[in-house]
Design a protein around this motif. Sequence first.
Motif, PDB file in Angstrom:
ATOM      1  N   UNK A 271       0.833  -1.210   0.000  1.00 32.32           N
ATOM      2  CA  UNK A 271       0.000   0.000   0.000  1.00 32.32           C
ATOM      3  C   UNK A 271       0.868   1.260   0.000  1.00 32.32           C
ATOM      4  N   UNK A 272       1.953   1.211   0.785  1.00 32.48           N
ATOM      5  CA  UNK A 272       2.857   2.360   0.846  1.00 32.48           C
ATOM      6  C   UNK A 272       3.457   2.633  -0.540  1.00 32.48           C
ATOM      7  N   UNK A 279      -0.772  12.929  -3.524  1.00 29.67           N
ATOM      8  CA  UNK A 279      -1.248  13.914  -2.557  1.00 29.67           C
ATOM      9  C   UNK A 279      -2.021  13.197  -1.447  1.00 29.67           C
ATOM     10  N   UNK A 280      -2.173  13.884  -0.322  1.00 25.64           N
ATOM     11  CA  UNK A 280      -2.862  13.291   0.828  1.00 25.64           C
ATOM     12  C   UNK A 280      -4.284  12.869   0.446  1.00 25.64           C
ATOM     13  N   UNK A 281      -4.927  13.702  -0.365  1.00 23.43           N
ATOM     14  CA  UNK A 281      -6.311  13.403  -0.770  1.00 23.43           C
ATOM     15  C   UNK A 281      -6.361  12.139  -1.640  1.00 23.43           C
ATOM     16  N   UNK A 282      -5.414  12.067  -2.580  1.00 18.92           N
ATOM     17  CA  UNK A 282      -5.351  10.888  -3.459  1.00 18.92           C
ATOM     18  C   UNK A 282      -5.036   9.630  -2.653  1.00 18.92           C
ATOM     19  N   UNK A 283      -4.111   9.777  -1.694  1.00 19.51           N
ATOM     20  CA  UNK A 283      -3.751   8.627  -0.854  1.00 19.51           C
ATOM     21  C   UNK A 283      -4.975   8.101  -0.119  1.00 19.51           C
ATOM     22  N   UNK A 285      -8.080   8.498  -0.945  1.00 18.53           N
ATOM     23  CA  UNK A 285      -9.030   7.929  -1.908  1.00 18.53           C
ATOM     24  C   UNK A 285      -8.610   6.506  -2.317  1.00 18.53           C
ATOM     25  N   UNK A 286      -7.322   6.355  -2.668  1.00 11.50           N
ATOM     26  CA  UNK A 286      -6.839   5.048  -3.138  1.00 11.50           C
ATOM     27  C   UNK A 286      -6.845   4.012  -2.014  1.00 11.50           C
ATOM     28  N   UNK A 287      -6.435   4.438  -0.819  1.00  9.31           N
ATOM     29  CA  UNK A 287      -6.420   3.496   0.312  1.00  9.31           C
ATOM     30  C   UNK A 287      -7.847   3.049   0.634  1.00  9.31           C
ATOM     31  N   UNK A 288      -8.752   4.002   0.590  1.00 10.91           N
ATOM     32  CA  UNK A 288     -10.166   3.682   0.845  1.00 10.91           C
ATOM     33  C   UNK A 288     -10.674   2.691  -0.204  1.00 10.91           C
ATOM     34  N   UNK A 289     -10.312   2.932  -1.461  1.00  5.31           N
ATOM     35  CA  UNK A 289     -10.766   2.051  -2.546  1.00  5.31           C
ATOM     36  C   UNK A 289     -10.217   0.634  -2.363  1.00  5.31           C
TER      37      UNK A 289
END
Lengths: 445, 151
Positions: A271-272, A279-283, A285-289
């Motif tokens: 994941x890292x 960006x923090x927002x993208x991170x 979003x992707x982690x949530x997905x």
Amino acid sequence: MHGEATSSVVFGWSALWAASLILVATYAVIMSEKVNRAIVALLGAGVMILLGVLTQEAAIRGVDFNTIALLVGMMIIVAVTRKCGVFQFVAIWSAKKVRANPAGILFMLQIVTAVFSALLDNVTTVLLVVPVTMVIAEELKIKAYPILVAEIFASNIGGTATLIGDPPNILIGSAVGLSFNDFVFALAPVIVVIQLVTAGLFHLLWGRGLHAGLEDRARVMQFNEKDAITDTKLLKQSLGVLALVIVGFISAHQLHLEAGTIALFGAAVLLLLYVFGRSAEEQAHETHAIFNEVEWITIFFFVGLFMVVAGVEHAGLLRILAEKLVAATGGDMKVTALAVLWVSAILSAVVDNIPFVATMIPLIKSMAPTFGGPENLMPLWWALSLGACLGGNGTLVGASANLTVAGLAERAGHPIRFVPYLKIAFPMMLVSLVLATIYMLWRYL
Amino acid sequence: MTCKSVMTVAPLTVNGDDAVRHAVDLVLTQQSLAIPVLEKDGKLCGMFGLHRLLELVLPRAASMDQGIGDLAFMRDRVQDLQARLNHIAERPVRDFAEPPAAVLHPDTPLVETLFLLYKTRHVLPVTDKASGKLVGTVSSWLVLRHITGRS
């Protein structure tokens, strides 16, 4: 009685009866498929606590967090890895290796499915392999049905070979302390034989009758498998982490680490790598997905089930059942192991093998005094694994992967019906059990 | 204001028994996003349009739920894609009609009409509540033209 089970519960009922009733009711509702199995298991666990069969502390202690961590970790790794298209790559590559010959494809896709299933969970494997299979079959203008049925078999057979291949093995491995290597050394030899014999039977049954025109085969040969790889960087990262995780499983005993820790750490590293530099927002979003792709129904099903089984175990039901089983088999290891193998298989063909195995584990553990200690129970663990995993092939409802393939096939207009599947699958499952029996007798009994 | 004031009252339609070939001709020649497919009694059977047409020329596994996510590896030629369509050209269009993404009624408020068009990005059928018969269609073009005073 803090942290322990009680001998009598609310209304003065015996804990044994209350626990038995809850177990039977939980099984019955799971089998009816009227209510989602995770909800049923959690309700069963809640009733165990509310009736006083288990305290909250004992219920929490009943949950095998190593199994949960292993499942979640592998689900995350697969969720990231699948994004790079490696599974489609391998499926197309294998089809081209046999010059797009339908009989060859039938064989190759079974092997690909079996290998993937040994390293990943079965449902994920078939979700990745089946759509490519359908595209290839459509291009060749052949029926996808034989290949899909063969893939169901391969997923359940392949999954039997390793600790992480099938949930029953994860449960057994975690509860008994068996390593990745233990499973591979004990089960992989017979699984290779069973898979090859099964592939031979499918060839005789369907493969030799599959034919495609030269023009259609040429179309498949024009597939460029390299274009199936959508993200080369992610491919390298995913395969690197997956390889390290498997090396970790192999070395788990020397590292004094549980498989769950290795899988979850591998998932965190992947994941890292996946979100690094975003960006923090993208991170977020992707982690949530990716977390959304974890099969939470399965995870909560396991949590509830562990608590229900802990309840019946604490109440003494499993000890009584074990005594009955030992009495029925005369305390003979050979008879007991073969009984476990065949009964597990037949039951796993008709009921969910996860609750069955979760119940059988403490039951087999309590047979240790009869057979001279836990170290002498190994044949029973292998019998349980082979029976529960291979039995899943017997009917269309025998394993989650079967239903997943059937669902995909239905949507693509190639329905796999219960009875026609049963007519082919049940005898073939019996063949695999005969092979497993011969192996057990030769190696362990 | 309601849907009735912005709908097309005599839209292009096909009969469910018509061949797919006929529906394809209509969609392409009339440059229609989607046309209603009707039963003999005038009731709505579904919609047939560009989205469905694209789906029919692709492999089945590409359009189904949980299907393949990428077809970059395929090298099908135009005639291969045509062959897929030709294979079903004479079958009744009813078999390939899609359930409408939403169904409107003449009294559906204009804002709700707009909202459903925004959500579905489709041409939407308008049916009579009581009989279920098609009475019109609504498209984003029509509604936006009306709102901006270009109708």
